[in-house]
Design an enzyme around this catalytic site. Structure first.
Site, mmCIF file in Angstrom:
data_model
loop_
_atom_site.group_PDB
_atom_site.id
_atom_site.type_symbol
_atom_site.label_atom_id
_atom_site.label_comp_id
_atom_site.label_asym_id
_atom_site.label_seq_id
_atom_site.Cartn_x
_atom_site.Cartn_y
_atom_site.Cartn_z
ATOM 1 N N HIS A 73 0.833 -1.211 0.000
ATOM 2 C CA HIS A 73 0.000 0.000 0.000
ATOM 3 C C HIS A 73 0.868 1.261 0.000
ATOM 4 O O HIS A 73 1.796 1.376 0.789
ATOM 5 C CB HIS A 73 -0.891 0.028 1.247
ATOM 6 N N TYR A 201 -9.656 4.396 7.962
ATOM 7 C CA TYR A 201 -9.929 4.640 9.379
ATOM 8 C C TYR A 201 -11.044 5.680 9.454
ATOM 9 O O TYR A 201 -11.017 6.649 8.692
ATOM 10 C CB TYR A 201 -8.713 5.239 10.085
ATOM 11 N N PRO A 293 -3.915 -1.050 19.012
ATOM 12 C CA PRO A 293 -3.609 -1.420 17.628
ATOM 13 C C PRO A 293 -3.816 -0.309 16.594
ATOM 14 O O PRO A 293 -3.525 -0.515 15.406
ATOM 15 C CB PRO A 293 -4.566 -2.598 17.353
ATOM 16 N N LYS A 297 1.382 -1.053 15.324
ATOM 17 C CA LYS A 297 2.799 -1.081 15.703
ATOM 18 C C LYS A 297 3.236 -2.306 16.496
ATOM 19 O O LYS A 297 4.440 -2.543 16.637
ATOM 20 C CB LYS A 297 3.126 0.169 16.555
ATOM 21 N N TYR A 385 3.798 6.319 10.656
ATOM 22 C CA TYR A 385 3.008 5.153 10.226
ATOM 23 C C TYR A 385 3.875 4.137 9.483
ATOM 24 O O TYR A 385 3.736 2.933 9.688
ATOM 25 C CB TYR A 385 1.855 5.633 9.335
HETATM 26 C C1 LIG Z 1 -6.667 -7.719 17.463
HETATM 27 C C2 LIG Z 1 -5.191 -7.389 17.300
HETATM 28 C C3 LIG Z 1 -4.762 -6.700 16.172
HETATM 29 C C4 LIG Z 1 -3.418 -6.383 16.018
HETATM 30 N N1 LIG Z 1 -3.038 -5.685 14.887
HETATM 31 C C5 LIG Z 1 -1.732 -5.390 14.715
HETATM 32 C C6 LIG Z 1 -1.272 -4.750 13.503
HETATM 33 O O1 LIG Z 1 -2.043 -4.456 12.568
HETATM 34 N N2 LIG Z 1 0.059 -4.493 13.374
HETATM 35 C C7 LIG Z 1 0.937 -4.831 14.370
HETATM 36 O O2 LIG Z 1 2.143 -4.574 14.203
HETATM 37 N N3 LIG Z 1 0.544 -5.453 15.516
HETATM 38 C C8 LIG Z 1 -0.759 -5.755 15.716
HETATM 39 N N4 LIG Z 1 -1.151 -6.439 16.855
HETATM 40 C C9 LIG Z 1 -0.159 -6.811 17.885
HETATM 41 C C10 LIG Z 1 0.615 -8.093 17.565
HETATM 42 O O3 LIG Z 1 -0.273 -9.150 17.286
HETATM 43 C C11 LIG Z 1 1.547 -8.452 18.744
HETATM 44 O O4 LIG Z 1 2.308 -7.316 19.045
HETATM 45 C C12 LIG Z 1 2.480 -9.639 18.434
HETATM 46 O O5 LIG Z 1 1.775 -10.850 18.439
HETATM 47 C C13 LIG Z 1 3.634 -9.728 19.453
HETATM 48 O O6 LIG Z 1 4.397 -10.882 19.236
HETATM 49 P P1 LIG Z 1 5.180 -11.586 20.424
HETATM 50 O O7 LIG Z 1 5.818 -12.797 19.807
HETATM 51 O O8 LIG Z 1 6.025 -10.604 21.124
HETATM 52 O O9 LIG Z 1 4.059 -12.027 21.471
HETATM 53 P P2 LIG Z 1 2.887 -13.098 21.313
HETATM 54 O O10 LIG Z 1 2.385 -13.114 19.909
HETATM 55 O O11 LIG Z 1 1.934 -12.810 22.410
HETATM 56 O O12 LIG Z 1 3.596 -14.487 21.578
HETATM 57 C C14 LIG Z 1 3.980 -14.913 22.882
HETATM 58 C C15 LIG Z 1 4.025 -16.434 22.933
HETATM 59 O O13 LIG Z 1 4.491 -16.840 24.211
HETATM 60 C C16 LIG Z 1 3.709 -17.931 24.669
HETATM 61 N N5 LIG Z 1 3.774 -17.979 26.135
HETATM 62 C C17 LIG Z 1 3.157 -17.171 27.020
HETATM 63 N N6 LIG Z 1 3.453 -17.528 28.287
HETATM 64 C C18 LIG Z 1 4.285 -18.601 28.203
HETATM 65 C C19 LIG Z 1 4.917 -19.424 29.167
HETATM 66 N N7 LIG Z 1 4.749 -19.204 30.486
HETATM 67 N N8 LIG Z 1 5.694 -20.448 28.738
HETATM 68 C C20 LIG Z 1 5.878 -20.660 27.402
HETATM 69 N N9 LIG Z 1 5.285 -19.899 26.425
HETATM 70 C C21 LIG Z 1 4.497 -18.886 26.834
HETATM 71 C C22 LIG Z 1 2.321 -17.624 24.131
HETATM 72 O O14 LIG Z 1 1.516 -18.800 24.054
HETATM 73 C C23 LIG Z 1 2.653 -17.052 22.748
HETATM 74 O O15 LIG Z 1 2.700 -18.045 21.745
HETATM 75 C C24 LIG Z 1 -2.480 -6.778 17.025
HETATM 76 C C25 LIG Z 1 -2.908 -7.488 18.155
HETATM 77 C C26 LIG Z 1 -4.252 -7.800 18.309
HETATM 78 C C27 LIG Z 1 -4.693 -8.574 19.541
#
Ligand SMILES: Cc1cc2nc3c(=O)[nH]c(=O)nc-3n(C[C@H](O)[C@H](O)[C@H](O)COP(=O)(O)OP(=O)(O)OC[C@H]3O[C@@H](n4cnc5c(N)ncnc54)[C@H](O)[C@@H]3O)c2cc1C
Length: 394
Positions: A73, A201, A293, A297, A385
């Site tokens: 985009h 948006y 969200p 980011k 952005y």
């Molecule tokens: C509805 C929604 C829309 C979003 N839209 C956007 C977007 O458009 N753009 C964007 O950049 N971000 C967006 N985000 C945010 C993005 O999804 C998260 O920032 C991202 O998933 C972070 O990744 P992570 O690996 O740090 O954490 P997570 O994806 O939370 O992964 C953490 C992992 O650790 C595991 N875990 C937890 N506790 C334990 C434990 N005790 N032992 C072992 N494993 C464990 C969990 O099961 C999980 O698999 C959105 C989030 C939501 C909810």
């Protein structure tokens, strides 16, 4: 006891990407994930990637399907009470954004890790981290019914907001900053053609709405709802009707509706822990910070943390530059706080706050007017952005 170089807790995008990058450089990792692989790969979440995130995924060797299937985009639209303003990202900031679902990234990373024969243990319970303040951290857990123990050089806490790693740091060694918003996002995903080529948006008197997508045939839509709302009270019909009311008329006229594949309510929160390091434990992604969200980011910040930790660990192992370990948290936090600010600001610009008075509403309207009608305002939105630059590790 098994020994490895880096134990990674969590197999979300942060954990798998860090493991993929380090393993390709010969640095051994073991990933421990609480959930089953199927569950992790089915979670529907982010979908908008900054160029830095795309570049990092390509560098990690998982960019092939992304580059083939993604949507690119050049801009997005913001509508305030029906008046539409386009933010020309390419023209104003010289960069584009990429649409490719987090679900697909998770699958690509999972497949790549499997193909490399990596040590990735799903359904690991009771994960506990020990001695990470000293030189020899240990991690204990239960896997396939057996208690196990790992010894390592470093622990990467990639276990999200509800994980065990941040909670294991002594409370007096960290400070947290938090803001909880008085509303959430009700989101659905449906196999229908997106209503527009770019994201739309909308700030409407009934509340915020967002028209997004995951592919040319899969759409993602959101409406702002009160914290007391329950997803069971929202039939698909009710959702589509509410969305149509909040978006500009010509956009609503083009909206194709269909049965939802998933429907959920996500509360909005800003959160940061400082520092993001304690001894040999490094907090990465959602384990260290959460953004609402609105600015897209969350996943992008997780990727920039991974990039920083990966580049530091590479130099620690190759060049003995252990002095760089202390740079992780300050480098990450500088970028994190700018993304926190932008996500908070976009949330304020685009939502209806239940407790805002007439003065507050006029201020919001003036901000909308200023930022969408001046080159300085438009450029500020665009450059935040598309994502601010990564800081080099020197
Ligand atoms: C509805 C929604 C829309 C979003 N839209 C956007 C977007 O458009 N753009 C964007 O950049 N971000 C967006 N985000 C945010 C993005 O999804 C998260 O920032 C991202 O998933 C972070 O990744 P992570 O690996 O740090 O954490 P997570 O994806 O939370 O992964 C953490 C992992 O650790 C595991 N875990 C937890 N506790 C334990 C434990 N005790 N032992 C072992 N494993 C464990 C969990 O099961 C999980 O698999 C959105 C989030 C939501 C909810």
């Amino acid at each position: 006891m098994t020994r490895t170089q880096v134990v990674i807790v969590g197999a979300g995008p942060s954990g798998l990407l860090l493991s993929q990058l380090l393993d390709r450089e010969g640095i051994a990792t073991i990933v421990l994930e609480r959930q089953a692989q199927r569950y992790v790969e089915a979670r529907i979440r982010a979908g908008l990637l900054e160029q830095g995130t795309v570049d990092l995924l390509i560098e990690a060797g998982v960019g092939e399907r992304l580059q083939r299937e993604c949507l690119v985009h050049d801009g997005f639209e913001m509508a305030f009470e029906g008046r539409v303003h386009r933010i020309d990202l390419k023209g104003l900031a010289g960069k584009q954004v990429t649409i490719y679902g987090q679900t697909e990234i998770q699958k690509d990373l999972g497949d790549a890790r499997l193909a490399a024969g990596s040590d990735l243990r799903y359904e690991a319970s009771n994960v506990a981290i020990h001695d990470f303040g000293g030189a020899r951290p240990r991690v204990t857990f239960i896997h396939q019914g057996r208690p196990q123990e790992l010894e390592c050089d470093f622990v990467a806490g990639c276990d999200g907001y509800h994980g065990v790693c941040r909670a294991s740091v002594p409370a007096d060694a960290v400070r947290t900053y938090e803001r909880v918003y008085p509303f959430g996002w009700l989101g659905i995903i449906a196999n229908v053609r997106p209503v527009a080529h770019e994201l739309v948006y909308a700030n409407h008197e009934r509340g915020f709405a967002l028209c997004s997508m995951r592919s040319p045939t899969r759409s993602r839509y959101y409406v702002q709802v009160g914290l007391e709302e329950k997803v069971e009270d929202w039939s698909d019909e009710r959702f589509w009707e509410e969305l149509k009311r909040r978006i500009p008329e010509d956009v609503a006229a083009r909206l194709v509706t269909g049965p939802s594949l998933e429907k959920s309510i996500a509360p909005l929160r800003s959160f940061v822990v400082e520092p993001m390091q304690y001894g040999r434990l490094f907090l990465v992604g959602d384990a260290a910070h959460i953004v609402p969200p609105t600015g897209a980011k969350g996943l992008n910040l997780a990727a920039s943390d991974v990039s920083t930790l990966y580049r530091i660990l590479l130099r620690v192992y190759r060049e003995g530059r252990t002095d760089l370990l202390a740079r992780y948290s300050p480098i990450c936090l500088r970028r994190v706080w700018k993304a926190e600010r932008f996500s908070w600001w976009m949330t304020g610009l685009l939502h209806r706050f239940p407790d805002t008075d007439a003065f507050g509403r006029r201020i919001q309207q003036s901000e909308q007017d200023y930022f969408t009608s001046t080159p300085a305002g438009l450029t500020t939105i665009a450059e935040n952005y598309v994502g601010l630059p990564y800081e080099p590790i020197e």
